[in-house]
Design an enzyme around this catalytic site. Structure first.
Site, PDB file in Angstrom:
ATOM      1  CB  CYS A   3      67.465  41.269  58.342  1.00  0.00           C
ATOM      2  SG  CYS A   3      67.103  39.585  58.832  1.00  0.00           S
ATOM      3  CG  ASN A  24      73.622  40.206  56.304  1.00  0.00           C
ATOM      4  OD1 ASN A  24      74.217  40.819  55.432  1.00  0.00           O
ATOM      5  ND2 ASN A  24      73.772  38.901  56.480  1.00  0.00           N
ATOM      6  CB  ILE A  25      75.159  43.952  61.366  1.00  0.00           C
ATOM      7  CG1 ILE A  25      75.199  45.086  60.320  1.00  0.00           C
ATOM      8  CG2 ILE A  25      76.334  44.069  62.341  1.00  0.00           C
ATOM      9  CD1 ILE A  25      74.943  46.469  60.891  1.00  0.00           C
ATOM     10  CD  GLU A  26      75.662  36.513  59.872  1.00  0.00           C
ATOM     11  OE1 GLU A  26      76.733  35.910  60.091  1.00  0.00           O
ATOM     12  OE2 GLU A  26      74.786  36.092  59.086  1.00  0.00           O
ATOM     13  CB  CYS A  85      63.338  36.992  57.804  1.00  0.00           C
ATOM     14  SG  CYS A  85      63.453  38.340  59.001  1.00  0.00           S
ATOM     15  CD  GLU A 128      65.635  42.231  54.359  1.00  0.00           C
ATOM     16  OE1 GLU A 128      66.615  42.133  55.127  1.00  0.00           O
ATOM     17  OE2 GLU A 128      65.184  41.263  53.724  1.00  0.00           O
ATOM     18  CB  CYS A 159      62.455  41.981  57.586  1.00  0.00           C
ATOM     19  SG  CYS A 159      64.134  41.959  58.263  1.00  0.00           S
TER      20      CYS A 159
HETATM   21  N1  THU Z   1      69.161  37.996  56.297  1.00  0.00           N
HETATM   22  C1  THU Z   1      68.880  39.277  55.911  1.00  0.00           C
HETATM   23  O1  THU Z   1      69.676  40.195  56.146  1.00  0.00           O
HETATM   24  N2  THU Z   1      67.710  39.507  55.296  1.00  0.00           N
HETATM   25  C2  THU Z   1      66.804  38.550  54.937  1.00  0.00           C
HETATM   26  O2  THU Z   1      65.784  38.867  54.367  1.00  0.00           O
HETATM   27  C3  THU Z   1      67.065  37.142  55.257  1.00  0.00           C
HETATM   28  C4  THU Z   1      68.262  36.885  56.101  1.00  0.00           C
HETATM   29  C5  THU Z   1      70.444  37.720  56.943  1.00  0.00           C
HETATM   30  C6  THU Z   1      70.397  37.363  58.394  1.00  0.00           C
HETATM   31  C7  THU Z   1      71.655  36.557  58.551  1.00  0.00           C
HETATM   32  O3  THU Z   1      72.743  37.438  58.789  1.00  0.00           O
HETATM   33  C8  THU Z   1      71.863  35.897  57.208  1.00  0.00           C
HETATM   34  O4  THU Z   1      71.070  36.634  56.287  1.00  0.00           O
HETATM   35  C9  THU Z   1      71.492  34.431  57.148  1.00  0.00           C
HETATM   36  O5  THU Z   1      70.221  34.221  57.627  1.00  0.00           O
END
Ligand code: THU
Length: 130
Positions: free
Chosen positions: A53, A42-44, A90, A55, A93
């Site tokens: 996300c 994940n990259i925020e 999520c 995935e 995804c």
């Molecule tokens: N996130 C994912 O990368 N994959 C998931 O299946 C659920 C959530 C990440 C998004 C965000 O950066 C962090 O988790 C919290 O929601």
């Protein structure tokens, strides 16, 4: 590629997660039907909505490389510093999976020491798909 190796690849990918806002780190390892693995984390973003996300990063990396046929994805997630816990994909995804995956696409969730295997059909019934 065994399920355990795929989980291990997801755990390694998780180390690259950039998540200063949620402090939640996710790694994903996507296996193609011909045996190649693409990983994502994940990259925020400070603006929040551009966050992606793990995935989707893995799927887009694979598709960008010409892949269309997928066998399985391993997903590991959890708070930074903690061991990964159970992390389900999520809804967004799941919709991306619906574009490329059949009902028998396998989804591995948990940690490399303890994981469960689901089918895409189980986690996203009645998907809107092509
Ligand atoms: N996130 C994912 O990368 N994959 C998931 O299946 C659920 C959530 C990440 C998004 C965000 O950066 C962090 O988790 C919290 O929601």
């Amino acid at each position: 590629m065994t399920d355990l190796e795929l989980m291990t690849a997801a755990e390694k990918a998780r180390e690259c997660a950039y998540s200063p806002y949620s402090d939640f780190k996710v790694g994903a390892a996507l296996l193609t039907k011909r045996g190649k693995v693409y990983v994502g984390c994940n990259i925020e973003n400070a603006s929040f909505t551009p966050t992606v996300c793990a995935e989707r990063v893995a799927f887009f990396e694979a598709v960008k490389n010409g892949e269309r046929d997928f066998a399985a994805i391993a997903i590991v997630g959890g708070k930074s510093g903690d061991n990964p816990t159970f992390c389900a994909p999520c809804g967004v995804c799941r919709q991306v999976m619906a574009e490329f995956c059949q009902k028998d696409f396998r989804i591995l969730l948990g940690t490399k020491d303890d994981f469960k295997v689901y089918s895409f059909g189980d986690v996203f019934p009645l998907a809107f798909s092509p």
